[in-house]
Design a protein around this motif. Structure first.
Motif, PDB file in Angstrom:
ATOM      1  N   GLY A 117       0.840  -1.033   0.117  1.00  0.00           N
ATOM      2  CA  GLY A 117      -0.008   0.131   0.148  1.00  0.00           C
ATOM      3  C   GLY A 117       0.715   1.266   0.087  1.00  0.00           C
ATOM      4  O   GLY A 117       0.314   2.490   0.199  1.00  0.00           O
TER       5      GLY A 117
ATOM      6  N   GLY B 292       2.060   2.642  -2.353  1.00  0.00           N
ATOM      7  CA  GLY B 292       1.809   3.449  -3.787  1.00  0.00           C
ATOM      8  C   GLY B 292       2.719   3.085  -4.923  1.00  0.00           C
ATOM      9  O   GLY B 292       2.727   3.730  -5.885  1.00  0.00           O
ATOM     10  N   LYS B 293       3.370   1.801  -4.886  1.00  0.00           N
ATOM     11  CA  LYS B 293       4.368   1.184  -5.819  1.00  0.00           C
ATOM     12  C   LYS B 293       3.328   1.157  -7.421  1.00  0.00           C
ATOM     13  O   LYS B 293       3.853   1.717  -8.325  1.00  0.00           O
ATOM     14  N   SER B 294       2.380   0.536  -6.916  1.00  0.00           N
ATOM     15  CA  SER B 294       1.600  -0.002  -8.394  1.00  0.00           C
ATOM     16  C   SER B 294       1.026   1.081  -8.891  1.00  0.00           C
ATOM     17  O   SER B 294       0.945   1.350 -10.044  1.00  0.00           O
ATOM     18  N   THR B 295       0.508   1.999  -8.065  1.00  0.00           N
ATOM     19  CA  THR B 295      -0.118   3.275  -8.482  1.00  0.00           C
ATOM     20  C   THR B 295       0.883   4.191  -9.443  1.00  0.00           C
ATOM     21  O   THR B 295       0.393   4.805 -10.392  1.00  0.00           O
TER      22      THR B 295
ATOM     23  N   SER C 163      -4.445  -2.599  -2.171  1.00  0.00           N
ATOM     24  CA  SER C 163      -3.312  -3.083  -2.835  1.00  0.00           C
ATOM     25  C   SER C 163      -3.102  -4.483  -2.643  1.00  0.00           C
ATOM     26  O   SER C 163      -3.883  -4.991  -1.979  1.00  0.00           O
TER      27      SER C 163
ATOM     28  N   GLY D 151      -0.855  -6.665  -1.562  1.00  0.00           N
ATOM     29  CA  GLY D 151      -0.453  -7.215  -0.207  1.00  0.00           C
ATOM     30  C   GLY D 151      -1.629  -6.929   0.692  1.00  0.00           C
ATOM     31  O   GLY D 151      -2.062  -8.085   1.512  1.00  0.00           O
TER      32      GLY D 151
HETATM   33  N1  LIG Z   1      -8.805   2.448  -7.404  1.00  0.00           N
HETATM   34  C1  LIG Z   1      -8.343   2.760  -6.063  1.00  0.00           C
HETATM   35  N2  LIG Z   1      -9.440   3.189  -5.568  1.00  0.00           N
HETATM   36  C2  LIG Z   1      -9.115   3.632  -4.124  1.00  0.00           C
HETATM   37  N3  LIG Z   1      -8.140   3.445  -3.633  1.00  0.00           N
HETATM   38  C3  LIG Z   1      -7.031   2.745  -4.233  1.00  0.00           C
HETATM   39  C4  LIG Z   1      -7.054   2.132  -5.778  1.00  0.00           C
HETATM   40  N4  LIG Z   1      -5.993   1.880  -6.185  1.00  0.00           N
HETATM   41  C5  LIG Z   1      -5.057   1.960  -5.000  1.00  0.00           C
HETATM   42  N5  LIG Z   1      -5.649   2.449  -4.124  1.00  0.00           N
HETATM   43  C6  LIG Z   1      -5.082   2.797  -2.787  1.00  0.00           C
HETATM   44  O1  LIG Z   1      -3.621   3.375  -2.928  1.00  0.00           O
HETATM   45  C7  LIG Z   1      -2.942   2.926  -2.141  1.00  0.00           C
HETATM   46  C8  LIG Z   1      -1.729   2.544  -2.706  1.00  0.00           C
HETATM   47  O2  LIG Z   1      -1.877   1.277  -3.590  1.00  0.00           O
HETATM   48  P1  LIG Z   1      -0.732   0.361  -4.445  1.00  0.00           P
HETATM   49  O3  LIG Z   1      -1.580  -0.762  -4.996  1.00  0.00           O
HETATM   50  O4  LIG Z   1       0.044   1.547  -5.220  1.00  0.00           O
HETATM   51  O5  LIG Z   1       0.061  -0.214  -3.354  1.00  0.00           O
HETATM   52  P2  LIG Z   1       1.564  -1.081  -3.466  1.00  0.00           P
HETATM   53  O6  LIG Z   1       2.627  -0.159  -3.127  1.00  0.00           O
HETATM   54  O7  LIG Z   1       1.480  -1.525  -4.972  1.00  0.00           O
HETATM   55  O8  LIG Z   1       1.403  -2.304  -2.657  1.00  0.00           O
HETATM   56  P3  LIG Z   1       1.376  -3.582  -2.710  1.00  0.00           P
HETATM   57  O9  LIG Z   1       2.966  -4.076  -2.144  1.00  0.00           O
HETATM   58  O10 LIG Z   1       0.604  -4.240  -1.423  1.00  0.00           O
HETATM   59  O11 LIG Z   1       1.172  -4.112  -3.934  1.00  0.00           O
HETATM   60  C9  LIG Z   1      -3.340   1.813  -1.251  1.00  0.00           C
HETATM   61  O12 LIG Z   1      -3.834   2.363   0.105  1.00  0.00           O
HETATM   62  C10 LIG Z   1      -4.657   1.545  -1.942  1.00  0.00           C
HETATM   63  O13 LIG Z   1      -5.676   1.111  -1.122  1.00  0.00           O
END
Ligand SMILES: Nc1ncnc2c1ncn2[C@@H]1O[C@H](COP(=O)(O)OP(=O)(O)OP(=O)(O)O)[C@@H](O)[C@H]1O
Ligand SMILES: [Mg+2]
Lengths: 303, 517
Positions: free
Chosen positions: B50, B52-55, B417, B419
């Motif tokens: 969470g 924010g990497k994937s975002t 996210s 995880g």
């Molecule tokens: N479409 C969406 N609507 C609302 N919140 C979102 C959306 N996509 C992501 N988020 C939120 O944005 C934050 C970052 O999410 P992200 O998927 O980028 O995390 P991550 O770093 O990739 O984590 P992981 O290692 O678990 O994959 C999280 O709190 C997630 O809940």
């Protein structure tokens, strides 16, 4: 049965199959993209009506066919606005549009065409293909029909080719199977669904037009009498693939032709039972024979 | 271990993100992040679940639009409105969740990806293109198999192939190795090293610090949407990276060797599996005469390459899959003919391998997902009606206890996210105080802290007398928590090691079948 009566049976079966084929092939395209059209019946009915009306107004069967296409597309567009824009449930929208189509065409019949007897239009002439049409038994069925029957059957390989061999078809299936993944690959999901839906409307309208302009030569109330639903079922029985759909439709139309002939000969069976026969045969044969295929995963799911 | 990274001197930035911000309702997923990628480097992106990497990488690929900030390619500001723009800019992307259509073949998926990228190629040439890419990067894939029939690692290779097919200058990979076995992960890292050597810029998201240290040239760490630092890999350590990610490493327990369980061997087995066989969908049997037992207070690991039958074994015990022959006994009672629900009531918990399709309902909220196993006689219903307040209370408690990063109990699971989705499954299954715990890839996609927390939780359950069966492709994980490890290969158990005297190398050899007679 003599060979000539088998031959007549086949002629009827093939021409009965054509309208169903148009509608079912359209629905195959649309369902592969994840859009289900319960209003397939309605689109056929509207096409059957606008076709006859167009042929009247323009004094041309071909312009009539064009109007049939327009009618089907118009109803499909309403479905698209409801489901693809406003995300209404596809089943509900389809059911409502069927009722709307029946009401509108019945009203149109009275207002625009007058009595059902008085709206007859010339039907399409048969085009006899030399030599081939003289093949015994199957010749007349396959090679002595009107042009739009030939087109319907030629459409089967065309739709197969589009779905399996073109990028458009690939994108269509991706949209029906995993819309999210497709969108992340750069496929314009909404646009693909609109296209598939409008193509389906056009073909269903054509199917309705085929029924009135090529076959009956007139519009009567509820002239489609459930053929749209048969086409809808054929898509499922045919496993969402054009050749399978063709098989399902031929089965139905052969049983239907048989039933009509049996009625004409006044067999000692109540005609209600005979009328039931094609439906029964189709369901039984397909339930037993067909290897089940899975529907597109995102069928009917709005995204 | 040798570094695979190219170690070449780096030029100016090929791609740069400047002050990029993206907010979702209730969360600031990316908070004015700066990041630059250079040709020929492997740049790792680290952060907790969470963070924010994937975002962030999604913005780079045009899956979402940033609220503010700029993206520059070779100095010029660009807008990436979607995959087509990204491809035109030379950006390839392997997503965290697979983006292939399972019913289409490998070749068709590739054709589709190229078409979506605005570079369609004639269908006849697709197999040749696959051959060429496979040969260049050492990716073995068969063009004519439907993707849905491939193993997870096979699907992963297809994703990589699709990204490489657009001839990218920048390749983004979101947790590409989290489902790969050690051998396959190793191969992937080598491929990445080779591609960086060819001058590609690679952005790699991973939770495996050891992997990051080996393969990358620089590392950027995100914490709760903010960039904490970008460091040269050569001048950092696992410890420093851990501290940067979490902020305070003191909260993370060190994952040590397990304390020996209280002599489980003389207790009657809590779970026993006798001569289990499962016929396969295709030719080979999935399981071939597997027998094993797990005592109360014991953690047994199932090691093996992806597709060796570990996941299927767990599915049979959970009741998701039916065995062709053989028996499963829980507490001495045969489980044959018992539904999944009845097995749950008999104290069996199941953490499935595919959380998105089997473990969670994406369109329901976190609190609803957490209550799914409590319906019908559970705490969350009263005469069949949902007790919303109880569900919310329970969800809040579990969110806190399992550290699920989410706006609140009402958030849809599909917005979490990767995880954090996994944490929801774990929280639901473990909160029922099960006596038998079956897990497949329990820490898939979890960050370091969450992984340690899950391991600690499983150990605690063992101490309380639960029988635990864990399938994993991560040998270090199995070595860290299991009392015994059974090695599976081709649907059979080919060896057993006690984790006190096992090494990853030894097990790895068994998995590959070298010692299997
Ligand atoms: N479409 C969406 N609507 C609302 N919140 C979102 C959306 N996509 C992501 N988020 C939120 O944005 C934050 C970052 O999410 P992200 O998927 O980028 O995390 P991550 O770093 O990739 O984590 P992981 O290692 O678990 O994959 C999280 O709190 C997630 O809940
Ligand atoms: Mg992620």
């Amino acid at each position: 049965m003599t060979s000539s009566s088998i031959s007549l049976l086949l002629v009827a079966a093939i021409s009965l199959a054509a309208p169903l084929l148009y509608a079912a092939l359209g629905e195959t395209i649309s369902e592969n993209a994840g859009v289900i059209n319960i209003q397939l019946e309605g689109m056929m009915l509207v096409g059957a009506f606008t076709g006859v009306y167009g042929a009247h107004v323009f004094h041309s069967t071909w312009l009539g066919f064009l109007c049939a296409v327009a009618g089907g597309v118009a109803l499909a567009a309403v479905h698209g606005v409801a489901c693809l824009v406003f995300r209404a449930n596809q089943i509900v929208s389809g059911v409502v549009l069927n009722i709307l189509a029946l009401g509108a065409t019945s009203y149109g019949l009275v207002v625009l065409l007058g009595s059902s007897a008085g709206n007859s239009v010339p039907t399409l002439a048969r085009v006899r293909i030399p030599l081939l049409s003289s093949i015994p038994v199957i010749g007349p069925a396959l090679f002595d029909q009107n042009v739009m029957v030939y087109v319907a059957f030629l459409l089967v390989p065309v739709v197969w080719w589009v779905l399996r061999r073109t990028g458009f078809g690939l994108a269509l299936q991706a949209v029906g199977e995993r819309p999210q993944a497709a969108s992340s690959l750069g496929v314009a999901v909404a646009r693909m669904r609109w296209l598939a839906l409008l193509i389906c409307g056009a073909l269903a309208g054509l199917g309705g037009g085929q029924l009135t302009l090529a076959g009956l030569g007139a519009f009567t109330q509820n002239v489609t009498a459930g053929r749209g639903f048969i086409a809808l079922a054929a898509v499922v029985f045919g496993g969402w693939r054009p050749w399978g759909v063709l098989g399902a439709i031929l089965l139905f139309s052969t049983a239907d032709a048989f039933q009509i002939r049996a009625q004409a000969f006044g067999a000692h069976i109540p005609y209600q039972f005979l009328a039931m026969l094609p439906y029964l045969v189709t369901i039984l044969a397909l339930a037993v024979l067909v290897r089940r295929r899975r529907a597109p995963s995102a069928l009917g799911v709005n995204v | 271990m040798s570094r695979v990274g190219s170690g070449r001197p780096h030029g100016p930035a090929l791609i740069a993100l400047e002050g990029v911000t993206k907010a979702y309702p209730g969360v600031l997923a990316c908070d004015s992040v700066d990041l630059d990628l250079r040709a020929g480097e492997v740049h790792a992106l680290l952060g907790e679940n969470g963070a924010g990497k994937s975002t962030l990488v999604g913005l780079l690929f045009g899956l979402q639009q940033p609220d503010s900030g700029r993206i520059r390619v070779e100095g010029a500001e660009v807008r990436v409105r979607g995959p087509r723009d990204a491809a035109a800019l030379g950006i390839g992307f392997v997503q965290q969740h697979f983006s292939s259509i399972p019913t289409l073949t490998v070749g068709e998926n590739l054709a589709l990806a190229l078409q979506g990228a605005g570079r369609p190629i004639p269908r006849r040439t697709v197999p040749a293109r696959i051959q060429e890419l496979s040969a260049r990067y050492g990716l073995g894939v068969e063009p004519h198999r439907p993707v849905g029939q491939l193993s997870v690692s096979g699907q992963q290779r297809v994703e990589l192939l699709k990204a490489l097919a657009v001839e990218p200058r920048v390749l983004i990979l979101d947790e590409p190795s989290s489902l790969l076995g050690p051998q396959e992960a190793e191969e992937l890292l080598e491929i990445l090293g080779r591609m960086a050597g060819d001058g590609l810029a690679i952005l790699l998201i991973s939770h495996k610090l050891e992997e990051v240290l080996r393969v990358s040239d620089r590392v950027t760490v995100l914490r709760r949407g903010r960039k904490v630092a970008t460091v040269e890999t050569a001048s950092t350590s696992e410890h420093e990276l851990g501290r940067l990610m979490v902020g305070d490493l003191a909260t993370v327990q060190e994952a040590g060797r397990p304390a020996a369980a209280a002599s489980p061997s003389d207790a009657p087995p809590r779970l026993s599996i006798e001569d289990l066989t499962v016929a396969g969908d295709r030719k080979a049997d999935v399981l071939r005469g597997v027998s094993l037992s797990v005592s109360a207070g014991e953690i047994v690991g199932l090691a093996g390459l992806e597709g060796s039958g570990q996941v299927e074994l767990i599915e049979v015990v959970a009741g998701v899959r039916t065995a062709t022959s053989g028996r499963v006994l829980s507490g001495g009672v045969p489980m044959a003919g018992r539904s999944i629900r009845e097995r749950q009531q008999a104290g069996i918990a199941h953490i499935p391998a595919d959380r998105r399709n089997d473990g969670l309902v994406g369109g329901l909220s976190v609190s609803e997902n957490l209550s799914l196993t409590e319906l019908g006689g559970g705490k969350c219903t009263h005469f069949g009606l949902l007790r919303k307040r109880e569900m919310t209370r329970r969800a809040q408690e579990l969110i806190a206890r399992y550290d699920i990063r989410v706006g609140g109990p009402a958030a849809l699971v599909s917005t979490l996210s990767g995880g954090n989705q996994q944490k929801v499954v774990l929280a639901r299954e473990l909160s029922r105080d099960p006596e038998v715990i079956l897990c497949a890839y329990p820490t898939w996609g979890l960050d370091f802290a969450a992984t340690s927390a899950v391991h600690a939780e499983l150990r605690r359950r063992r101490a309380e007398g639960a029988a635990v069966l864990v399938a994993s492709v991560d040998l270090d994980e199995l070595l860290a928590i299991c009392d015994r490890i059974l090695v599976m290969q081709g649907g059979r158990i080919v060896g057993e090691v006690s984790s006190s005297n096992a090494t990853a190398e030894g097990i790895g050899r068994l998995m590959g079948g070298v010692e299997a007679a």
